[in-house]
Design an enzyme around this catalytic site. Structure first.
Site, PDB file in Angstrom:
ATOM      1  N   SER A 101       0.695  -1.229   0.073  1.00 30.75           N
ATOM      2  CA  SER A 101      -0.024  -0.031   0.063  1.00 30.75           C
ATOM      3  C   SER A 101       0.734   1.315  -0.039  1.00 30.75           C
ATOM      4  O   SER A 101       1.383   1.809  -0.991  1.00 30.75           O
ATOM      5  CB  SER A 101      -1.059  -0.056   1.227  1.00 30.75           C
ATOM      6  OG  SER A 101      -2.248   0.631   0.879  1.00 30.75           O
TER       7      SER A 101
ATOM      8  N   ASP B 196       9.167   5.084 -10.977  1.00 33.59           N
ATOM      9  CA  ASP B 196       8.614   5.726 -12.168  1.00 33.59           C
ATOM     10  C   ASP B 196       9.386   7.092 -12.531  1.00 33.59           C
ATOM     11  O   ASP B 196       9.533   7.577 -13.939  1.00 33.59           O
ATOM     12  CB  ASP B 196       6.987   6.129 -12.178  1.00 33.59           C
ATOM     13  CG  ASP B 196       6.344   4.709 -12.361  1.00 33.59           C
ATOM     14  OD1 ASP B 196       7.027   3.574 -12.569  1.00 33.59           O
ATOM     15  OD2 ASP B 196       5.085   4.982 -12.648  1.00 33.59           O
TER      16      ASP B 196
ATOM     17  N   LYS C 296      -1.112  -4.298  -2.906  1.00 33.02           N
ATOM     18  CA  LYS C 296      -2.495  -3.624  -2.522  1.00 33.02           C
ATOM     19  C   LYS C 296      -2.531  -2.200  -2.970  1.00 33.02           C
ATOM     20  O   LYS C 296      -1.982  -1.202  -2.478  1.00 33.02           O
ATOM     21  CB  LYS C 296      -2.359  -3.744  -0.946  1.00 33.02           C
ATOM     22  CG  LYS C 296      -3.778  -3.110  -0.349  1.00 33.02           C
ATOM     23  CD  LYS C 296      -3.688  -3.114   1.146  1.00 33.02           C
ATOM     24  CE  LYS C 296      -4.985  -2.349   1.755  1.00 33.02           C
ATOM     25  NZ  LYS C 296      -5.115  -0.859   1.323  1.00 33.02           N
TER      26      LYS C 296
END
Length: 440
Positions: free
Chosen positions: A298, A309, A323
């Site tokens: 999470s 990224d 998650k």
């Protein structure tokens, strides 16, 4: 016998995640229920009354209602649930990272509570509690027969209230009785240490304290090592089950100058949000390596995904838990709360990791101790019954082994990261190329 290792299973992760706290106002009004819905509610009321009247033993009305509510929410996904007053208070305590207590880290051994260590300048340390002490009684009540959580709950309480512990200490002829006055205890959300010329930060959870602990740790270690001598930073997110969304955003922002950190998309387009970085990098562009494994869930995945990224950090380890959902905590009457999945989150490149997880740039498996070899310790969101199917979820699923050795000398993933930062090992994924950053 106490097993000295850190191992996190999916059961512990189910209750964690990325949460948004909402005060007072409901989110969006639901459409009016149809006639069929009201008929079903009437059937529910009829069954409730028949159970109350005719069950072989007299049931507890409150428990019946609470279990019915939880049954409804559990049918949605594994992370939505009803929090009664006690559970809601406990959740608030966890997210604050502060509570009234004694200031000791404990475990359970031989049916007694064993003190791992008293925190520095805590009420327990000042009262003379030592590492290795066994707590045999709490306010005169035997610890044997209690779970660790039950014992911890008894030691927590309102500040400035006394508690009496009976301690068994190696070398002592008789039990030692100490009286301790509870005070505000702040749980350290980020633990730091210096690995020669590398700063190591282990983010344990995302509470209200996390960003401040992180920033303070970076400042202290950078000053101690010397900014001109420091080779880089290791951000260890392994075994971190998540926490507050805003803290995950703040931690990501600590290393980014610009760009989207994470976006969330709910059932209604009006609920979609994008969170972006502000100028300012706490480590002034120094190399960063992020460690993840099957226990990284999470909020941890938000940080790992954002830095990956943007090519700000190299992610090392094994597949994360996967998650990718956000739970909103909605206060209810009588002090309870509703924890409801209200959105999915997406990495800066627009990818949902729900049921898939973050794939590390460099996969490094961790050697398991002999007693764990041969056991299936892989856990992930995709293993949870009733989980929301992810857009990128496939037959491989998400997650990996969630194990970290307590002795850094046995830590293969950390060793790999340190060797990369020191130039003792090379890999095409390190350092990452910011020109190849993918941002939506």
């Amino acid at each position: 016998m106490l097993r000295k290792l850190s191992l996190l299973f999916a059961g512990a992760l189910i209750g964690a995640g990325t949460t948004v706290l909402v005060a007072g106002q409901p989110m969006i009004s639901a459409n009016a229920a149809g006639n069929e819905t009201y008929k079903n509610l009437a059937i529910f009321g009829d069954i409730f009354e028949r159970v109350r009247s005719n069950y072989v033993e007299e049931p507890n009305d409150s428990e019946l209602v609470e279990n019915a509510i939880n049954g409804m929410l559990m049918s949605l996904d594994p992370h939505s649930s009803y929090l009664n007053t006690e559970d809601a208070d406990d959740m608030r305590t966890q997210t604050r990272g502060e509570f009234g207590g004694l200031g000791i880290e404990v475990t359970m051994e031989d049916e007694l509570v064993k003190v791992i260590t008293p925190m520095f300048e805590s009420p327990a340390e000042e009262a003379g509690v030592l590492s290795g002490d066994f707590i045999s009684k709490i306010d005169g009540e035997e610890v044997r027969g209690l779970t660790l959580q039950e014992a911890v709950d008894k030691m927590r309480g309102p500040i400035n209230t006394p508690i009496v512990l009976e301690l068994l200490r190696k070398g002592a002829d008789a039990p030692i009785e100490v009286t301790i006055v509870r005070q505000i205890i702040t749980v350290q959300a980020v633990k730091t240490r210096i690995e020669d010329d590398v700063a190591y930060l282990r983010v344990i959870s995302f509470t209200e304290q996390t960003y401040d602990d992180l920033a303070e740790g970076i400042e202290k270690m950078t000053a101690e090592i010397g900014e001109d001598k420091i080779k880089g930073y290791v951000i260890d997110l392994r075994l971190n089950p998540g926490g507050l969304l805003d803290q995950a955003i703040n931690v990501s922002d600590a290393f980014l100058e610009k760009g989207v950190i994470v976006s969330t998309r709910g059932r209604d387009d009006r609920d979609s949000r994008r969170f972006s970085a502000r100028a300012g990098d706490l480590v002034n562009g120094k190399p960063v390596i992020v460690l993840i494994n099957g226990g990284s869930a999470s909020a941890s995945e938000i940080v790992a995904g954002a830095l990956q990224d943007h090519r700000r950090a190299t992610v090392v380890g094994t597949q994360s838990f996967g998650k990718g959902s956000v739970q909103t905590i909605i206060p209810l009457g009588e002090g309870g709360a509703l924890k409801l999945t209200t959105a999915l989150y997406y990495t800066p490149s627009g990818i949902s990791i729900q049921g898939k997880g973050i794939t590390p740039d460099i996969k490094v498996d961790q050697t398991l101790p002999e007693e764990l070899q041969g056991r299936d310790l892989t856990r992930g969101e995709s293993d949870l019954r009733g989980h929301i199917a992810g857009e990128k979820e496939d037959d491989e699923g998400s997650g990996s082994v969630a194990y970290v050795p307590q002795d850094p000398k046995d830590d293969d993933q950390l060793t790999f990261a340190l060797e990369l930062l020191r130039g003792e090992r090379t890999d095409k994924a390190f350092p990452p190329d910011p020109n190849k950053a993918t941002s939506n």
